[in-house]
Design a protein around this motif. Sequence first.
Motif, PDB file in Angstrom:
ATOM      1  N   LEU A 116       0.833  -1.211   0.000  1.00  0.00           N
ATOM      2  CA  LEU A 116       0.000   0.000   0.000  1.00  0.00           C
ATOM      3  C   LEU A 116       0.865   1.257   0.000  1.00  0.00           C
ATOM      4  O   LEU A 116       0.541   2.252  -0.665  1.00  0.00           O
ATOM      5  N   ARG A 117       1.971   1.213   0.737  1.00  0.00           N
ATOM      6  CA  ARG A 117       2.879   2.358   0.791  1.00  0.00           C
ATOM      7  C   ARG A 117       3.457   2.653  -0.597  1.00  0.00           C
ATOM      8  O   ARG A 117       3.546   3.809  -1.022  1.00  0.00           O
ATOM      9  N   GLN A 118       3.826   1.609  -1.319  1.00  0.00           N
ATOM     10  CA  GLN A 118       4.359   1.800  -2.667  1.00  0.00           C
ATOM     11  C   GLN A 118       3.311   2.375  -3.604  1.00  0.00           C
ATOM     12  O   GLN A 118       3.612   3.230  -4.443  1.00  0.00           O
ATOM     13  N   ILE A 119       2.078   1.908  -3.450  1.00  0.00           N
ATOM     14  CA  ILE A 119       0.997   2.429  -4.298  1.00  0.00           C
ATOM     15  C   ILE A 119       0.762   3.901  -4.013  1.00  0.00           C
ATOM     16  O   ILE A 119       0.569   4.720  -4.933  1.00  0.00           O
ATOM     17  N   ARG A 120       0.773   4.277  -2.740  1.00  0.00           N
ATOM     18  CA  ARG A 120       0.531   5.685  -2.380  1.00  0.00           C
ATOM     19  C   ARG A 120       1.628   6.604  -2.921  1.00  0.00           C
ATOM     20  O   ARG A 120       1.377   7.765  -3.231  1.00  0.00           O
ATOM     21  N   ARG A 121       2.856   6.083  -3.023  1.00  0.00           N
ATOM     22  CA  ARG A 121       3.954   6.906  -3.558  1.00  0.00           C
ATOM     23  C   ARG A 121       3.749   7.226  -5.031  1.00  0.00           C
ATOM     24  O   ARG A 121       4.323   8.179  -5.552  1.00  0.00           O
ATOM     25  N   GLY A 122       2.981   6.406  -5.700  1.00  0.00           N
ATOM     26  CA  GLY A 122       2.726   6.636  -7.112  1.00  0.00           C
ATOM     27  C   GLY A 122       3.359   5.561  -7.976  1.00  0.00           C
ATOM     28  O   GLY A 122       4.565   5.359  -7.940  1.00  0.00           O
ATOM     29  N   VAL A 123       2.533   4.834  -8.737  1.00  0.00           N
ATOM     30  CA  VAL A 123       3.023   3.785  -9.641  1.00  0.00           C
ATOM     31  C   VAL A 123       2.311   3.911 -10.979  1.00  0.00           C
ATOM     32  O   VAL A 123       1.203   4.446 -11.064  1.00  0.00           O
ATOM     33  N   GLN A 124       2.986   3.416 -12.020  1.00  0.00           N
ATOM     34  CA  GLN A 124       2.334   3.369 -13.329  1.00  0.00           C
ATOM     35  C   GLN A 124       1.907   1.950 -13.710  1.00  0.00           C
ATOM     36  O   GLN A 124       0.938   1.771 -14.443  1.00  0.00           O
ATOM     37  N   ILE A 125       2.646   0.945 -13.210  1.00  0.00           N
ATOM     38  CA  ILE A 125       2.346  -0.441 -13.563  1.00  0.00           C
ATOM     39  C   ILE A 125       2.148  -1.250 -12.286  1.00  0.00           C
ATOM     40  O   ILE A 125       3.012  -1.271 -11.409  1.00  0.00           O
ATOM     41  N   VAL A 126       1.000  -1.898 -12.176  1.00  0.00           N
ATOM     42  CA  VAL A 126       0.694  -2.770 -11.045  1.00  0.00           C
ATOM     43  C   VAL A 126       0.670  -4.203 -11.562  1.00  0.00           C
ATOM     44  O   VAL A 126      -0.078  -4.524 -12.494  1.00  0.00           O
ATOM     45  N   VAL A 127       1.509  -5.060 -10.985  1.00  0.00           N
ATOM     46  CA  VAL A 127       1.512  -6.493 -11.300  1.00  0.00           C
ATOM     47  C   VAL A 127       0.938  -7.204 -10.083  1.00  0.00           C
ATOM     48  O   VAL A 127       1.439  -7.026  -8.973  1.00  0.00           O
ATOM     49  N   ALA A 128      -0.105  -8.000 -10.275  1.00  0.00           N
ATOM     50  CA  ALA A 128      -0.836  -8.493  -9.106  1.00  0.00           C
ATOM     51  C   ALA A 128      -1.387  -9.894  -9.294  1.00  0.00           C
ATOM     52  O   ALA A 128      -1.678 -10.319 -10.423  1.00  0.00           O
ATOM     53  N   THR A 129      -1.530 -10.585  -8.160  1.00  0.00           N
ATOM     54  CA  THR A 129      -2.339 -11.805  -8.126  1.00  0.00           C
ATOM     55  C   THR A 129      -3.768 -11.379  -7.786  1.00  0.00           C
ATOM     56  O   THR A 129      -3.985 -10.385  -7.078  1.00  0.00           O
ATOM     57  N   PRO A 130      -4.781 -12.107  -8.285  1.00  0.00           N
ATOM     58  CA  PRO A 130      -6.173 -11.642  -8.132  1.00  0.00           C
ATOM     59  C   PRO A 130      -6.622 -11.451  -6.688  1.00  0.00           C
ATOM     60  O   PRO A 130      -7.279 -10.452  -6.363  1.00  0.00           O
ATOM     61  N   GLY A 131      -6.282 -12.390  -5.805  1.00  0.00           N
ATOM     62  CA  GLY A 131      -6.773 -12.295  -4.431  1.00  0.00           C
ATOM     63  C   GLY A 131      -6.303 -11.054  -3.712  1.00  0.00           C
ATOM     64  O   GLY A 131      -7.104 -10.319  -3.110  1.00  0.00           O
ATOM     65  N   ARG A 132      -4.997 -10.779  -3.750  1.00  0.00           N
ATOM     66  CA  ARG A 132      -4.471  -9.599  -3.067  1.00  0.00           C
ATOM     67  C   ARG A 132      -4.956  -8.310  -3.737  1.00  0.00           C
ATOM     68  O   ARG A 132      -5.202  -7.303  -3.061  1.00  0.00           O
ATOM     69  N   MET A 133      -5.115  -8.354  -5.068  1.00  0.00           N
ATOM     70  CA  MET A 133      -5.595  -7.159  -5.766  1.00  0.00           C
ATOM     71  C   MET A 133      -7.012  -6.798  -5.299  1.00  0.00           C
ATOM     72  O   MET A 133      -7.326  -5.625  -5.069  1.00  0.00           O
ATOM     73  N   LEU A 134      -7.859  -7.815  -5.151  1.00  0.00           N
ATOM     74  CA  LEU A 134      -9.226  -7.559  -4.667  1.00  0.00           C
ATOM     75  C   LEU A 134      -9.210  -6.996  -3.255  1.00  0.00           C
ATOM     76  O   LEU A 134     -10.017  -6.121  -2.912  1.00  0.00           O
ATOM     77  N   ASP A 135      -8.296  -7.479  -2.435  1.00  0.00           N
ATOM     78  CA  ASP A 135      -8.168  -6.988  -1.067  1.00  0.00           C
ATOM     79  C   ASP A 135      -7.855  -5.492  -1.070  1.00  0.00           C
ATOM     80  O   ASP A 135      -8.451  -4.711  -0.317  1.00  0.00           O
ATOM     81  N   ILE A 136      -6.934  -5.091  -1.916  1.00  0.00           N
ATOM     82  CA  ILE A 136      -6.544  -3.677  -1.982  1.00  0.00           C
ATOM     83  C   ILE A 136      -7.672  -2.832  -2.561  1.00  0.00           C
ATOM     84  O   ILE A 136      -7.938  -1.716  -2.086  1.00  0.00           O
ATOM     85  N   ILE A 137      -8.371  -3.362  -3.554  1.00  0.00           N
ATOM     86  CA  ILE A 137      -9.522  -2.641  -4.101  1.00  0.00           C
ATOM     87  C   ILE A 137     -10.589  -2.465  -3.010  1.00  0.00           C
ATOM     88  O   ILE A 137     -11.204  -1.400  -2.884  1.00  0.00           O
TER      89      ILE A 137
END
Length: 598
Positions: A116-137
């Motif tokens: 989450l900290r990395q996402i808040r800093r700003g990213v252009q490309i997110v590589v994710a597994t479905p389960g964790r991605m849904l959790d963050i959404i």
Amino acid sequence: MNPFLELGIRHDIVNAITELGFEKPSPIQEKAIPVLLTGNDDFVGLAQTGTGKTAAFGLPLLEQLDFTVKQPQALVLCPTRELCLQIARDLEKFAKFIDNVHVVAVYGGANISDQLRQIRRGVQIVVATPGRMLDIIGRNAIDFSKVKYVVLDEADEMLNMGFQEDINNILSETPDYKKTWLFSATMPKEVRRIAQNYMTDPVELTVGTKNTGNANIEHNYYMIKAKDKYAAFKRIVDYYPDIFGIVFCRTKIETQEIAEALIKDGYNADSLHGDLSQQQRDKVMKRYRERNLQLLIATDVAARGIDVNDVTHVINYSLPDETENYTHRSGRTARAGKTGISISLINIKEMSKIRHIEKIIGKEFVRKQVPQGTEVCEKQLFAIVDNVHNVEVHEDQINTFLPQILESLQDLTKEEVIKRFASLEFNRFLNYYKNAPDLNIDGKETKFDREKDGSSRRTSSKGFTRLFINLGSVDEFSRGEMLGFICNNSKISGKSIGKIDLKGVFTFFEVQDEEVEKVFQGFKEVEYNGRSVRIEVSGEGRSSSSSSDRGGRRRSSDRSSDRGGDRNGSRSGSGRKERSGGGFKDFSGKRRESKSRY
């Protein structure tokens, strides 16, 4: 001119991939990159594992995104954390000479706060597994309103793992105008349905024929009796001294048992399965990538995303339940245009499965004979000779000791010195394979052969008594665990136990005649999960049952974990017979010291 430049990739990206050893595009890269660089179309790419799919979508992504904007513009979904990490690392390497590129890997088993900290800093490309991605959404922690591209990598495997609903939910969070790029090794109807539901007139490219295997892979099978599988497996491994392989098992328990048996027998091996923590998985993979492991024993799910160069062999210790998974397994070898061998260990009943796989991959399997002991010794001897011939000599360091060495060996001729150096290793194999039996079967096994082999046996072997116990596979016992359970309660050695015939709700097992009384005494007051454990002589009335718990009830930790047990692996040494099946858990909780390999 560099062929990647001709495809339309700019110089700073080409410079980065040239450093990585990219010389010319693979077929999927050559076909996909020009289409994806336009950014105008949805896309379906069918290509086998190991053909360079990450660069096929990764290089165009880096061309299309605006790295002055720190918002997610591309989402890559993949089935496993290993593949997630691999894709993220590759994209960062491809972007080495581009400023302000931020890639985040989002996967389960790691600290979500860091992600989450990395996402808040700003990213252009997110590589994710479905389960964790849904959790963050679900935490409203990411904004996908600017996403232009969604990549579904290994789409068939994500669906096999039950991620269809998760994928639907994630895609519903992305804009309608996005472009979807789907990559898959096979094209089952579920993958086709995703293409129909989320894409508009996608460009479809196929490298090779749909669902086929890599043309550079040689597919072999060995037909053996089930009881000889582990012994045959070790003999095949020994026949290839330079093997660097991945061994596939069907279950987590089997994976752990085989790995522990190999370690006990002195092989550089370890397991990879779903019960390991992320830290444990990373440690195993680090050792394997650095080639400190010779054999990686893995389940299908855990092995997804393993991108290791120069894997020489894939060994199917057990054939996959889903025959299409064979394509994914074999794709771990022969990557980047190299060759490899895929080996399957089967019994007669599995021959039909081999024929079915042949139809799927469009290639015939070659039946091989399990090497005889003398053949293995010959292979190992010449491997020793090659190692001596090619060893690096540190002249400065060894010259100091050379006079003393020469003096010590002065009474030996050149031929005698060579014999002795070669024999240092060779003698171990000679002793181990002395009188080694032929493990091959002719493929025409009859009912009489099966009964002689023990699979339908109703009488005991000479010197053994056949006993019945009212526990079986439905009680979550493997043969190895049943062996440990019997030995622990009877206080007898595993060598006293003969064949174990594990059934659903009961088990037959053989005990040396002189130890039978100890078994009856040991199980007089034993319960398992609240019910009495009953021992009887097969076909007779004598029995032993329990009324109170005297240590026979298996602890929950023993049932839920397939790590940490002891393995009584294959016997070795002159005149001893090879034994299959791995061994048993040490239910006392103590780990015995490992034996040497030979």
